[in-house]
Design a protein around this motif. Structure first.
Motif, short mmCIF file in Angstrom:
data_model
loop_
_atom_site.label_atom_id
_atom_site.label_comp_id
_atom_site.label_asym_id
_atom_site.label_seq_id
_atom_site.Cartn_x
_atom_site.Cartn_y
_atom_site.Cartn_z
N VAL A 114 5.37 -45.39 -61.57
CA VAL A 114 5.62 -44.83 -62.95
C VAL A 114 4.59 -45.65 -64.10
N LEU A 115 4.74 -47.11 -63.62
CA LEU A 115 4.07 -47.65 -64.51
C LEU A 115 2.56 -47.57 -64.65
N MET A 116 2.06 -46.52 -63.84
CA MET A 116 0.83 -46.12 -63.74
C MET A 116 0.43 -45.15 -64.81
N LEU A 117 1.67 -44.54 -65.41
CA LEU A 117 1.39 -43.57 -66.33
C LEU A 117 0.57 -43.97 -67.61
N GLY A 118 1.08 -45.18 -68.09
CA GLY A 118 0.36 -45.85 -69.15
C GLY A 118 -1.05 -45.88 -69.18
N PRO A 119 -1.55 -46.44 -68.01
CA PRO A 119 -3.17 -46.20 -67.97
C PRO A 119 -3.91 -45.01 -67.65
N VAL A 120 -3.02 -43.98 -67.08
CA VAL A 120 -3.79 -42.76 -66.86
C VAL A 120 -3.63 -42.18 -68.13
N LEU A 180 -9.26 -24.43 -56.58
CA LEU A 180 -8.36 -22.90 -56.66
C LEU A 180 -8.53 -22.03 -58.06
N ARG A 181 -9.53 -22.72 -58.65
CA ARG A 181 -9.79 -21.91 -59.98
C ARG A 181 -8.71 -22.02 -61.10
N LEU A 182 -8.20 -23.02 -61.04
CA LEU A 182 -7.06 -23.28 -61.87
C LEU A 182 -7.67 -24.00 -63.37
N GLN A 183 -7.45 -23.67 -64.59
CA GLN A 183 -8.08 -24.02 -65.48
C GLN A 183 -8.09 -25.69 -65.53
N PRO A 184 -9.04 -26.44 -66.16
CA PRO A 184 -8.93 -28.02 -66.05
C PRO A 184 -7.70 -28.52 -66.59
N ARG A 185 -7.03 -28.17 -67.57
CA ARG A 185 -5.74 -28.77 -68.01
C ARG A 185 -4.86 -28.54 -67.34
N LEU A 186 -4.63 -27.29 -66.77
CA LEU A 186 -3.52 -27.00 -65.66
C LEU A 186 -3.88 -27.81 -64.44
N ALA A 187 -4.87 -28.00 -64.04
CA ALA A 187 -5.24 -28.76 -62.86
C ALA A 187 -4.90 -30.13 -63.11
N LEU A 188 -5.28 -30.67 -64.44
CA LEU A 188 -4.90 -32.15 -64.44
C LEU A 188 -3.16 -32.50 -64.57
N LEU A 189 -2.55 -31.33 -65.20
CA LEU A 189 -1.15 -31.28 -65.32
C LEU A 189 -0.41 -31.31 -64.14
N VAL A 190 -1.10 -30.50 -62.99
CA VAL A 190 -0.49 -30.77 -61.79
C VAL A 190 -0.72 -31.87 -60.97
N ALA A 191 -1.86 -32.47 -61.09
CA ALA A 191 -2.39 -33.66 -60.47
C ALA A 191 -1.58 -34.83 -60.89
N CYS A 192 -1.36 -35.04 -62.26
CA CYS A 192 -0.63 -36.19 -62.90
C CYS A 192 0.78 -35.95 -62.65
N GLY A 193 1.30 -34.70 -62.69
CA GLY A 193 2.75 -34.53 -62.21
C GLY A 193 3.32 -34.86 -61.00
N ASN A 194 2.23 -34.43 -59.98
CA ASN A 194 2.69 -34.70 -58.42
C ASN A 194 2.31 -36.08 -58.35
N SER A 195 1.40 -36.75 -58.72
CA SER A 195 0.89 -38.12 -58.49
C SER A 195 1.72 -39.01 -59.04
N ILE A 196 2.47 -38.72 -60.24
CA ILE A 196 2.87 -39.96 -60.89
C ILE A 196 4.41 -39.84 -61.01
N CYS A 197 4.97 -39.10 -61.88
CA CYS A 197 6.46 -38.98 -61.82
C CYS A 197 6.96 -37.74 -62.56
N GLY A 198 6.13 -36.59 -61.97
CA GLY A 198 6.79 -35.30 -62.32
C GLY A 198 6.70 -34.93 -63.62
N ASN A 199 7.93 -34.29 -64.38
CA ASN A 199 7.99 -34.08 -65.57
C ASN A 199 7.61 -34.89 -66.78
N SER A 200 8.10 -36.22 -66.57
CA SER A 200 7.78 -37.36 -67.45
C SER A 200 6.28 -37.35 -67.37
N ALA A 201 5.45 -37.43 -66.57
CA ALA A 201 4.20 -37.24 -66.57
C ALA A 201 3.29 -36.11 -67.24
N ILE A 202 3.82 -34.93 -66.86
CA ILE A 202 3.46 -33.79 -67.56
C ILE A 202 3.91 -33.83 -69.01
#
Length: 336
Positions: A222-228, A117-139
Motif C-alpha cells: 500500500v505504501l507504494m501508492l504514494g510514489p505511484v 485488449l483495446r481499453l482506453q489508457p485511463r481505464l487501463a491504468l485504473l485497472v492496473a493500479c487497482g489490481n497491483s496496489i490496493c483496489g478501490n483506494s488506489a483507484i
C-alpha cells in the motif's frame, strides 16, 4: 447521535449476519468435528446471499458501509498490537525490494494487457493500479490525477468489490496445493489481496503467523501508492502541459496504516500491557467478522456484467499476472 441513528439499522443487520455465521461455525464443529469455514468466511457468504435476493434501501446502506469500511479499518489498527518488531524485521531488505518490484512490474504488465485488449489508457491504468496496489483506494487516488471518467471509475471499482470477495474466499484453498507454509502463504495474500482489511479475512483461517506476515506485506504494498501517484501526476502534467496537484496525504497514506504502525511500535516498546493483547486480538477478530458481513451485503455480483467482456478479461488477466509474479517472488526469495 444523528450519525449513530443513521448507521444503526445497517450495523444491526451486520451483527445479525455475524451471529448467524458464528452459529453455523458452531454447528460445523458439532457435526463435523472441526471448522471448515471460519465465521468470517461464512459472514461474507451469508451477506452475499442476502444481497442477491434483497437490495438494501437508503435506511440500511450507511450502517452496512460503516461496517464494511470503518470497522474493518479499526480492526487493522488493533492488529498492530499482535505483531512484533521481530516479524517486521523478518521480512528482510530483499523481500521489501521484491515487493516494490512486483508492484511496479504488475502495474506495467497489467497496463500492457489492458491496452492490448483495446481499453482506453485511463481505464487501463485504473485497472492496473487497482489490481497491483490496493483496489478501490488506489483507484480513488489515481483517478483524479489522470483525469479518469466516472464510467471508468465505476467499472474498475465494481470489479475490485466482487473480485476482492472472490480472493478472500478462494486464496486459502491455494495454500496446500502450492505447498506454502504460513509465512509463505501470508506473503502471497499480502501481495495479491486488494485491501488491507481483506488480508485479515484471507489469512486468519490459515493461522496467526500468516495473518501477521500478510498484513505487513500488504502494508508495504500500500505504501507504494504514494510514489505511484506522484509519478502519474508528474507524467500527466507533462503530457497535458499543466500542473496537477497530488491527492491529500491521507489518500496516499490511510489513517489505519498509521494507526497500525503506531500500535506496532507501542507493542514493540513494551507500552501495550501483556494482559491487553488477547482482548485486543479478540476484538479485532470480532470486528473483522462484522465487517465481512457488511462487505457481503454491500457487493452486488450482478454489477460486474455491466462492465463488458474486455474489461472483464483485462481485470482477470491482470490478477493472474499478479498471482504469478507473487508466487515467483516467494520461490525466488525462498520466503519461509
Amino acid at each position: 447521535m444523528l450519525r449513530l441513528k443513521r448507521i444503526f439499522p445497517g450495523l444491526a443487520l451486520c451483527l445479525v449476519v455475524t451471529a448467524a455465521a458464528t452459529l453455523l461455525a458452531g454447528a460445523e464443529r458439532a457435526l463435523l468435528g472441526g471448522t471448515w469455514l471460519e465465521p468470517l468466511v461464512l459472514a461474507i457468504l451469508l451477506g452475499l446471499v442476502v444481497r442477491a435476493v434483497w437490495t438494501p434501501s437508503p435506511t440500511w446502506r450507511p450502517g452496512i458501509a460503516f461496517s464494511a469500511k470503518q470497522l474493518l479499518e479499526v480492526a487493522v489498527v488493533l492488529l498492530g498490537a499482535s505483531v512484533s518488531a521481530g516479524t517486521v524485521m523478518g521480512l528482510g531488505g530483499k523481500a521489501l525490494l521484491g515487493i516494490a518490484g512486483a508492484v511496479a512490474l504488475s502495474i506495467a504488465l497489467s497496463y500492457v494487457i489492458g491496452r492490448g485488449l483495446r481499453l482506453q489508457p485511463r481505464l487501463a491504468l485504473l485497472v492496473a493500479c487497482g489490481n497491483s496496489i490496493c483496489g478501490n483506494s488506489a483507484i480513488a487516488a489515481v483517478a483524479p490525477v489522470i483525469g479518469a471518467e466516472a464510467d471508468d471509475i465505476a467499472s474498475s471499482i465494481a470489479f475490485t468489490a466482487v473480485l476482492g470477495v472472490v480472493e478472500v474466499l478462494a486464496l486459502p484453498l491455494l495454500a496446500a496445493p502450492l505447498g506454502f507454509d504460513m509465512r509463505q502463504y501470508g506473503t502471497l495474500a499480502g501481495l495479491t489481496v486488494y485491501a488491507v482489511p481483506q488480508v485479515l479475512a484471507a489469512t486468519l483461517p490459515i493461522g496467526a503467523l500468516a495473518n501477521q506476515v500478510g498484513t505487513l506485506v500488504k502494508l508495504v504494498r500500500v505504501l507504494m501508492l504514494g510514489p505511484v501517484v506522484a509519478v502519474l501526476a508528474i507524467g500527466a502534467a507533462r503530457l497535458q502541459g499543466e500542473v496537477r496537484g497530488l491527492p491529500p496525504l491521507k489518500t496516499m497514506l490511510p489513517w489505519f496504516i498509521v494507526g497500525f504502525l503506531a500500535l506496532l511500535g507501542a507493542r514493540s516498546a513494551g507500552l501495550v500491557p501483556a494482559l491487553a493483547l488477547a482482548p485486543l486480538k479478540l476484538l479485532a477478530s470480532l470486528l473483522t467478522t462484522v465487517s465481512m458481513a457488511g462487505l457481503g451485503l454491500g457487493v452486488d455480483v450482478r454489477s460486474v456484467s455491466k462492465a463488458g467482456p474486455r474489461v472483464t478479461a483485462a481485470v482477470c488477466l491482470s490478477l493472474l499476472v499478479l498471482l504469478g509474479l507473487s508466487i515467483g517472488l516467494i520461490r525466488l526469495l525462498q520466503v519461509g
